[in-house]
Design an enzyme around this catalytic site. Structure first.
Site, PDB file in Angstrom:
ATOM      1  N   THR A 109      -2.315   8.810   6.492  1.00 36.17           N
ATOM      2  CA  THR A 109      -3.403   8.219   7.303  1.00 36.17           C
ATOM      3  C   THR A 109      -3.444   9.032   8.607  1.00 36.17           C
ATOM      4  O   THR A 109      -2.163   9.014   9.057  1.00 36.17           O
ATOM      5  CB  THR A 109      -3.400   6.755   7.220  1.00 36.17           C
ATOM      6  OG1 THR A 109      -4.154   6.304   8.399  1.00 36.17           O
ATOM      7  CG2 THR A 109      -1.973   6.359   7.513  1.00 36.17           C
ATOM      8  N   GLY A 146      -8.684   6.505   2.832  1.00 35.74           N
ATOM      9  CA  GLY A 146      -9.222   7.573   3.767  1.00 35.74           C
ATOM     10  C   GLY A 146      -8.406   8.935   3.788  1.00 35.74           C
ATOM     11  O   GLY A 146      -7.182   8.829   3.626  1.00 35.74           O
ATOM     12  N   ASP A 161      -2.782   1.900   4.313  1.00 34.47           N
ATOM     13  CA  ASP A 161      -2.295   0.555   4.163  1.00 34.47           C
ATOM     14  C   ASP A 161      -3.032  -0.070   3.041  1.00 34.47           C
ATOM     15  O   ASP A 161      -2.215  -0.747   1.980  1.00 34.47           O
ATOM     16  CB  ASP A 161      -2.889  -0.141   5.324  1.00 34.47           C
ATOM     17  CG  ASP A 161      -2.299  -1.536   5.522  1.00 34.47           C
ATOM     18  OD1 ASP A 161      -1.279  -1.663   5.740  1.00 34.47           O
ATOM     19  OD2 ASP A 161      -3.315  -2.556   5.180  1.00 34.47           O
ATOM     20  N   ASP A 164      -0.608   3.962  11.293  1.00 35.23           N
ATOM     21  CA  ASP A 164      -0.349   2.443  11.422  1.00 35.23           C
ATOM     22  C   ASP A 164       0.613   2.115  10.289  1.00 35.23           C
ATOM     23  O   ASP A 164       0.406   0.762  10.098  1.00 35.23           O
ATOM     24  CB  ASP A 164      -1.641   1.711  11.443  1.00 35.23           C
ATOM     25  CG  ASP A 164      -2.598   2.097  10.282  1.00 35.23           C
ATOM     26  OD1 ASP A 164      -2.214   2.926   9.492  1.00 35.23           O
ATOM     27  OD2 ASP A 164      -3.699   1.240  10.037  1.00 35.23           O
ATOM     28  N   GLU A 216     -11.639   3.223  18.404  1.00 36.85           N
ATOM     29  CA  GLU A 216     -12.790   2.701  17.652  1.00 36.85           C
ATOM     30  C   GLU A 216     -12.303   1.294  16.886  1.00 36.85           C
ATOM     31  O   GLU A 216     -11.780   1.481  15.858  1.00 36.85           O
ATOM     32  CB  GLU A 216     -13.589   3.609  16.586  1.00 36.85           C
ATOM     33  CG  GLU A 216     -14.382   3.039  15.658  1.00 36.85           C
ATOM     34  CD  GLU A 216     -14.575   3.837  14.291  1.00 36.85           C
ATOM     35  OE1 GLU A 216     -13.474   4.916  14.009  1.00 36.85           O
ATOM     36  OE2 GLU A 216     -15.319   3.678  13.480  1.00 36.85           O
ATOM     37  N   ASP A 265      -4.070   7.429  11.321  1.00 38.32           N
ATOM     38  CA  ASP A 265      -3.922   6.362  12.101  1.00 38.32           C
ATOM     39  C   ASP A 265      -2.621   5.955  12.596  1.00 38.32           C
ATOM     40  O   ASP A 265      -2.372   5.475  13.648  1.00 38.32           O
ATOM     41  CB  ASP A 265      -4.735   5.017  11.554  1.00 38.32           C
ATOM     42  CG  ASP A 265      -6.005   5.004  11.458  1.00 38.32           C
ATOM     43  OD1 ASP A 265      -6.842   6.088  12.092  1.00 38.32           O
ATOM     44  OD2 ASP A 265      -6.775   4.150  10.818  1.00 38.32           O
ATOM     45  N   ARG A 292     -12.696   4.946  -2.594  1.00 37.11           N
ATOM     46  CA  ARG A 292     -12.465   3.574  -2.716  1.00 37.11           C
ATOM     47  C   ARG A 292     -12.686   3.013  -4.017  1.00 37.11           C
ATOM     48  O   ARG A 292     -13.992   3.480  -4.395  1.00 37.11           O
ATOM     49  CB  ARG A 292     -13.174   3.056  -1.312  1.00 37.11           C
ATOM     50  CG  ARG A 292     -12.620   3.800  -0.171  1.00 37.11           C
ATOM     51  CD  ARG A 292     -12.843   2.786   0.864  1.00 37.11           C
ATOM     52  NE  ARG A 292     -11.715   3.228   2.253  1.00 37.11           N
ATOM     53  CZ  ARG A 292     -11.788   4.128   3.108  1.00 37.11           C
ATOM     54  NH1 ARG A 292     -13.039   4.801   3.254  1.00 37.11           N
ATOM     55  NH2 ARG A 292     -11.153   4.293   3.654  1.00 37.11           N
ATOM     56  N   CYS A 293     -12.133   2.173  -4.408  1.00 39.30           N
ATOM     57  CA  CYS A 293     -12.283   1.502  -5.799  1.00 39.30           C
ATOM     58  C   CYS A 293     -12.283  -0.049  -5.690  1.00 39.30           C
ATOM     59  O   CYS A 293     -11.100  -0.429  -5.735  1.00 39.30           O
ATOM     60  CB  CYS A 293     -11.234   2.101  -6.836  1.00 39.30           C
ATOM     61  SG  CYS A 293     -11.421   1.444  -8.495  1.00 39.30           S
ATOM     62  N   ARG A 296      -8.981   1.961  13.939  1.00 39.81           N
ATOM     63  CA  ARG A 296      -9.377   0.506  14.047  1.00 39.81           C
ATOM     64  C   ARG A 296      -8.648  -0.511  14.272  1.00 39.81           C
ATOM     65  O   ARG A 296      -8.654  -1.380  15.053  1.00 39.81           O
ATOM     66  CB  ARG A 296      -9.972   0.368  12.301  1.00 39.81           C
ATOM     67  CG  ARG A 296     -10.448  -0.918  11.866  1.00 39.81           C
ATOM     68  CD  ARG A 296     -11.169  -0.888  10.684  1.00 39.81           C
ATOM     69  NE  ARG A 296     -12.581  -0.150  11.070  1.00 39.81           N
ATOM     70  CZ  ARG A 296     -13.402  -0.521  11.480  1.00 39.81           C
ATOM     71  NH1 ARG A 296     -13.625  -1.950  11.834  1.00 39.81           N
ATOM     72  NH2 ARG A 296     -14.546   0.283  11.773  1.00 39.81           N
ATOM     73  N   ALA A 314       3.874  19.448  -2.674  1.00 40.11           N
ATOM     74  CA  ALA A 314       5.413  19.208  -2.531  1.00 40.11           C
ATOM     75  C   ALA A 314       5.547  18.032  -3.586  1.00 40.11           C
ATOM     76  O   ALA A 314       6.825  18.489  -4.432  1.00 40.11           O
ATOM     77  CB  ALA A 314       5.687  18.510  -1.227  1.00 40.11           C
TER      78      ALA A 314
HETATM   79  P1  ADP Z   1      -6.467   3.323   3.050  1.00 43.27           P
HETATM   80  O1  ADP Z   1      -5.298   3.440   1.961  1.00 43.27           O
HETATM   81  O2  ADP Z   1      -6.786   4.748   3.530  1.00 43.27           O
HETATM   82  O3  ADP Z   1      -6.055   2.107   3.793  1.00 43.27           O
HETATM   83  P2  ADP Z   1      -8.404   1.536   1.620  1.00 43.27           P
HETATM   84  O4  ADP Z   1      -8.146   0.217   2.681  1.00 43.27           O
HETATM   85  O5  ADP Z   1      -9.895   1.868   1.687  1.00 43.27           O
HETATM   86  O6  ADP Z   1      -7.904   2.894   2.438  1.00 43.27           O
HETATM   87  O7  ADP Z   1      -7.858   1.184   0.335  1.00 43.27           O
HETATM   88  C1  ADP Z   1      -7.972   2.381  -0.637  1.00 43.27           C
HETATM   89  C2  ADP Z   1      -7.996   1.800  -1.857  1.00 43.27           C
HETATM   90  O8  ADP Z   1      -6.922   0.960  -2.137  1.00 43.27           O
HETATM   91  C3  ADP Z   1      -9.112   0.658  -2.252  1.00 43.27           C
HETATM   92  O9  ADP Z   1     -10.426   1.249  -2.482  1.00 43.27           O
HETATM   93  C4  ADP Z   1      -8.570  -0.012  -3.529  1.00 43.27           C
HETATM   94  O10 ADP Z   1      -8.841   0.580  -4.505  1.00 43.27           O
HETATM   95  C5  ADP Z   1      -7.074   0.107  -3.221  1.00 43.27           C
HETATM   96  N1  ADP Z   1      -6.613  -1.487  -2.722  1.00 43.27           N
HETATM   97  C6  ADP Z   1      -6.721  -1.895  -1.391  1.00 43.27           C
HETATM   98  N2  ADP Z   1      -6.561  -2.925  -0.971  1.00 43.27           N
HETATM   99  C7  ADP Z   1      -6.147  -3.488  -2.423  1.00 43.27           C
HETATM  100  C8  ADP Z   1      -5.918  -4.742  -2.908  1.00 43.27           C
HETATM  101  N3  ADP Z   1      -5.561  -5.853  -2.055  1.00 43.27           N
HETATM  102  N4  ADP Z   1      -5.665  -4.975  -4.186  1.00 43.27           N
HETATM  103  C9  ADP Z   1      -5.776  -3.971  -4.927  1.00 43.27           C
HETATM  104  N5  ADP Z   1      -6.253  -2.610  -4.617  1.00 43.27           N
HETATM  105  C10 ADP Z   1      -6.294  -2.416  -3.333  1.00 43.27           C
END
Ligand code: ADP
Length: 326
Positions: free
Chosen positions: A129, A14, A106, A133, A226, A131, A75-76, A175, A25
């Site tokens: 983030t 996010g 996270d 969190d 939310e 959030d 997101r990957c 969330r 930086a």
């Molecule tokens: P955020 O970082 O904002 O919490 P996401 O939860 O969508 O966002 O995580 C971002 C990306 O980090 C994911 O799309 C994925 O590529 C990678 N990621 C998240 N969880 C895992 C996991 N358990 N193992 C490997 N890569 C992860």
């Protein structure tokens, strides 16, 4: 002494205001210390597709005030598989990138922890983030800006709520965490905050609203995080309206405006300090840590601690909201 020559930087998950200030930086502090820098586009996806470009000081000029992220984010799913992470590792070797700084929430730090352990690869994370969190830091990059966006929006809604003597349920992001809803409620003088950490029944909520709405006030505002746990603002409003048809209930969902906008001074300074600290951490041979700032001091927080520990809501804040919304 560290063997690192080139540092890769990416933003993932996010987006949050202040990510650009963090990119700036990290880039500038790295170059200041004699490192090469490469920007990786679209988070972990860029490590799989090879979307990588050298970053010089001018690549990060004039971005400290911009919301979003110039590196884009994504997101990957592939990075969640061992095969995907193998491709990512091969890309890093091919590009001669010796260490990574990742900025995200996270999920991003979870991915970083797994990748770093699997490949014995140095990664430093920055908490990006809205959030707030992540454990081990008082605030995360983007949180203060989102909170200010909520405050401005709720102030505007208060004007119309008062004119029409209405009860508004305003949904904010969060969330798994109620920081935005709770502190947003305190900052706007809202009557209540419904957050995932604390269960609130409709009759409790009614009590709260009745205290203000029917006694002394001519409008009420409830901020709702939310979340599947709270059920969201629409759901709560429907329940309250059904049980108390005498109220004129309205719902506003703030949505993605909370992610955008120019970062506040707090977030710019936080991102700048954390970005510079990420390079210090690598110079000190730190591995697999998130940069946190607690009580105004930089801290290196192991990924495990940052991800696994829930950051608790401060009860004092809840009590303050209750006392002040009578
Ligand atoms: P955020 O970082 O904002 O919490 P996401 O939860 O969508 O966002 O995580 C971002 C990306 O980090 C994911 O799309 C994925 O590529 C990678 N990621 C998240 N969880 C895992 C996991 N358990 N193992 C490997 N890569 C992860």
């Amino acid at each position: 002494m560290s063997q690192i020559k080139c540092i890769g930087i990416l933003t993932s998950g996010g987006d949050a205001p202040g990510m650009n200030a963090a990119i700036r930086a990290v880039t500038r502090a790295a170059i200041y210390n004699g490192f090469e820098v490469k920007g990786i586009y679209r988070g972990y996806k860029g490590l799989i597709t090879g979307e990588i470009a050298p970053f010089k000081t001018q690549n990060v000029s004039n971005i400290i005030q911009q919301g979003g992220t110039i590196l884009k984010t994504a997101r990957c799913q592939e990075f969640k598989t061992a095969e995907g992470r193998k491709i990512a590792y091969d890309t890093l070797v091919k590009e001669n990138i010796d260490a990574l700084v990742v900025i995200g929430g996270d999920g991003t730090l979870t991915g970083a922890r797994i990748f770093a352990t699997e490949n014995n690869y140095p990664i430093v994370g920055l908490p990006g983030t809205i959030d707030n969190d992540l454990y081990g830091t008082d605030t995360t990059i983007g949180y203060d800006t989102a909170l200010n966006t909520i405050m401005e929006a709720v102030d505007k809604i208060r004007d119309t709520a008062t004119s029409h003597e209405r009860l508004f349920f305003i949904e904010v992001m969060g969330r798994d965490a109620g920081f935005l809803a709770l502190n947003g409620a305190i900052a706007t003088g809202a009557e209540a905050a419904i957050i995932p950490e604390i269960s609130t029944e409709v009759d409790q909520l009614e009590e709260l609203i009745k205290n203000g709405f029917r006694k002394s006030k001519n409008s009420s505002i409830v901020l709702v995080a939310e979340s599947p746990i709270t059920g969201g603002a629409m759901h709560l409003a429907e329940r309250v309206q059904k049980e108390y048809p005498q109220y004129d209930v309205r719902v506003t969902i703030l949505g993605h405006i909370q992610r955008g906008g120019s970062p506040t001074a707090h977030d710019r300074i936080l991102a700048s300090r954390m970005g510079a600290a990420a390079i210090d951490a690598l110079l000190e041979d730190q591995r697999n840590v998130m940069i946190g700032i607690r009580n105004n001091e930089i801290e290196y927080v192991p990924f495990n601690k940052a991800i696994k520990n829930d950051k608790p809501i401060d009860r004092e804040l809840l009590n303050t909201l209750r006392k002040l919304s009578i």
